[in-house]
Every structure is written in C-alpha cells, then in structure tokens.
Design an enzyme around this catalytic site. Structure first.
Site, short mmCIF file in Angstrom:
data_model
loop_
_atom_site.label_atom_id
_atom_site.label_comp_id
_atom_site.label_asym_id
_atom_site.label_seq_id
_atom_site.Cartn_x
_atom_site.Cartn_y
_atom_site.Cartn_z
N GLY A 46 58.00 1.81 109.54
CA GLY A 46 59.04 1.62 108.53
C GLY A 46 58.62 1.75 107.08
O GLY A 46 59.28 1.18 106.20
N GLU A 78 55.92 3.84 117.42
CA GLU A 78 55.56 4.87 118.42
C GLU A 78 54.13 4.69 118.91
O GLU A 78 53.54 5.64 119.46
CB GLU A 78 55.72 6.27 117.81
CG GLU A 78 57.12 6.61 117.36
CD GLU A 78 58.08 6.86 118.52
OE1 GLU A 78 57.75 6.50 119.67
OE2 GLU A 78 59.16 7.39 118.25
P1 13P Z 1 57.34 4.42 112.55
O1 13P Z 1 57.58 4.23 111.07
O2 13P Z 1 57.65 3.16 113.34
O3 13P Z 1 55.96 4.93 112.84
O4 13P Z 1 58.39 5.47 113.11
C1 13P Z 1 58.63 6.68 112.46
C2 13P Z 1 59.07 7.74 113.41
O5 13P Z 1 59.03 8.89 113.04
C3 13P Z 1 59.57 7.40 114.75
O6 13P Z 1 59.70 8.55 115.53
#
Ligand code: 13P
Length: 265
Positions: A46, A78
C-alpha cells in the site's frame, strides 16, 4: 557480501525505476530479495514503490511472516506469490511484480507473448506465457504461476500484470523491462500491419547462441521436448509448462515441405 541496508537502498532504486518508467501506477507492484533460506526483504503493502526509503522495507521468513517491519509498514499483500517462486526455484534471488502497460494489455487480452520477432527477446525470454487468473493476495495466483516456474523466468498474470525473477535484483528487474519492451514492439508492429516473424532457422541460431553463452535461468530453448529428443526446439511450445502443445519438429518440416510443393516452390 553486500550489507542489508545497501540491499534495502537497491530495492528503493528499483522501485523508483519501475514507477518512473510507468511500469506501475499509484501503489502498485512489489519487489523482494532473498537474503538466506529463511530471510527475505520485501516492499511494504500500500505505498508507492517510487517513493520508498530503506526504512519502508520489511523482512519476512520463508512463510512470508514478519521478522522485522517498522511501525506503519506491513509486507506486500502478494508475498505468497513471491514465496512460491523462491520455494520452487532455488536459483532465484529476487522477484519483481509490476503492471507494465503493454505487457498487462496482452495479459488482459489473453494473448501470450509467443511470436519470435526480435533476437534479444528470443534469447532473453523465449516466449512469455499467461498464468490463469487468480484473486490478488490469495493462494490462487501462486497456484496459477506454479506450473510455469520450471520453464520460464517471466510470466504474464491474466487480467493483472507481469512477474519476473532471476538470480539478482537487477536481473529480475531487467527481465521485467525486456518483457515490457517485447510486448510494446509486438503491439506496435501489429499496428503497422503485423510483425514479420523470424524464421525457425533464425530462432534455432539464437537458441544456440543462448546455450553457448551458458545463460542462467529457465528458457524454452532448453526445455522443449523436441530439443530433448535431439531435434530443433519449437518456439512457443514452452516445454510442458504451456497449454500450447509442442509441435513435433518432423511434422512441422513435412507440412512446410507439402505447402511449398503446393505453391510450386
Ligand atoms: P502491495 O502494495 O500489497 O504489494 O500490492 C500491490 C499490487 O500490485 C498487488 O498486485
């Protein structure tokens, strides 16, 4: 041995590169690096990966559980996808996930990158399959990606983006750049009336160069069942990791001969 703080800085630099090149929008994308069998650094969830400092980077174990994270930061949503790659590919030391415009467009259209159109893409990537759609952050994406891991160093994620992995952070990032450049060239050449594909013989010569260079990683040139049987590899079959059936080299040669005869050539 590069110290952990330096690796965190390198992750931030690669985050800037993927953001500045438009390979991710907003807070998208994630990056990880293996430190040891049970210690991995990863980007937090995030946040914009273009504006990170080393304090943002989290440390997790092989299950993706937090070993260390500064207040306000949690590992990427992920992380399971990254951990699956490390578990099934011990040669991999870094994983990059992004949503590059052209590669993601192909992933949305359901078109894998299988046309041999330029030497660098053939040598570096071979072809790039599409892993079946999975809901982000669940086990569905790791499960979908799994069957391609022994055959490729990059895959498209259906309706989502792209995933690349290699022996180092820089190489994993470079794979992502190569995938996106290949996808862009394929798209643009289709707009110009369709690419002129390299011939089978030209592809075989490029595969031979790759073998001679002893390039690391997994590549269809070495995995095609035809090649294993002492025949030329067929481009696009991707070994047994692909839905697409491996075309038998003798059958292809026979069909080509018959077609040429029909054309009176
Ligand atoms: P994260 O910020 O949780 O790594 O998620 C970004 C993303 O691209 C999910 O596919």
């Amino acid at each position: 041995m590069v110290n952990e703080y330096e690796i965190k800085k390198q992750i931030c630099d690669i985050g800037k590169r993927i953001y500045n090149r438009g390979m991710v929008a907003s807070n998208d994308g994630n990056i990880s690096v293996k430190l040891s069998d049970n210690e991995f650094l990863c980007t937090p969830t995030g946040v914009s990966k273009g504006f990170m400092t080393p304090e943002y980077i989290c440390k997790v174990d092989a299950e993706g559980k937090v070993i260390q994270a500064n207040p306000g930061f949690k590992p990427s949503s992920e992380i399971k996808m990254h951990m699956r790659v490390y578990r099934e590919r011990p040669d991999v030391n870094s994983v990059v996930h992004a949503h590059p415009l052209y590669a993601t467009s192909f992933a949305i259209a359901g078109i894998p990158l299988t046309e041999p159109i330029m030497p660098e893409a053939v040598i570096a990537l071979g072809c790039v399959p599409i892993a079946e759609y999975g809901t982000p952050s669940t086990e569905e994406i790791p499960d979908a990606v799994s069957k391609y891991l022994q055959h490729y160093d990059a895959v498209l994620l259906a309706n989502h983006g792209a995933l690349s992995f290699s022996d180092s952070l820089l190489n994993a990032y470079h794979k992502m750049e190569s995938v996106e450049f290949y996808a862009q060239l394929l798209y643009q050449s289709k707009m110009l009336g369709g690419p002129k594909q390299l011939s089978d013989a030209q592809v075989q010569r490029l595969y031979e160069i790759r073998r001679q260079f002893g390039m690391k990683g997994k590549h269809p040139s070495d995995l095609c069942p035809n090649y294993k049987a002492g025949k030329p590899s067929c481009h696009g079959c991707g070994g047994s990791g692909s839905e697409k059936k491996c075309a038998d080299a003798d059958t292809v040669a026979l069909i080509t001969k018959l077609v040429l005869e029909q054309l009176g050539k």
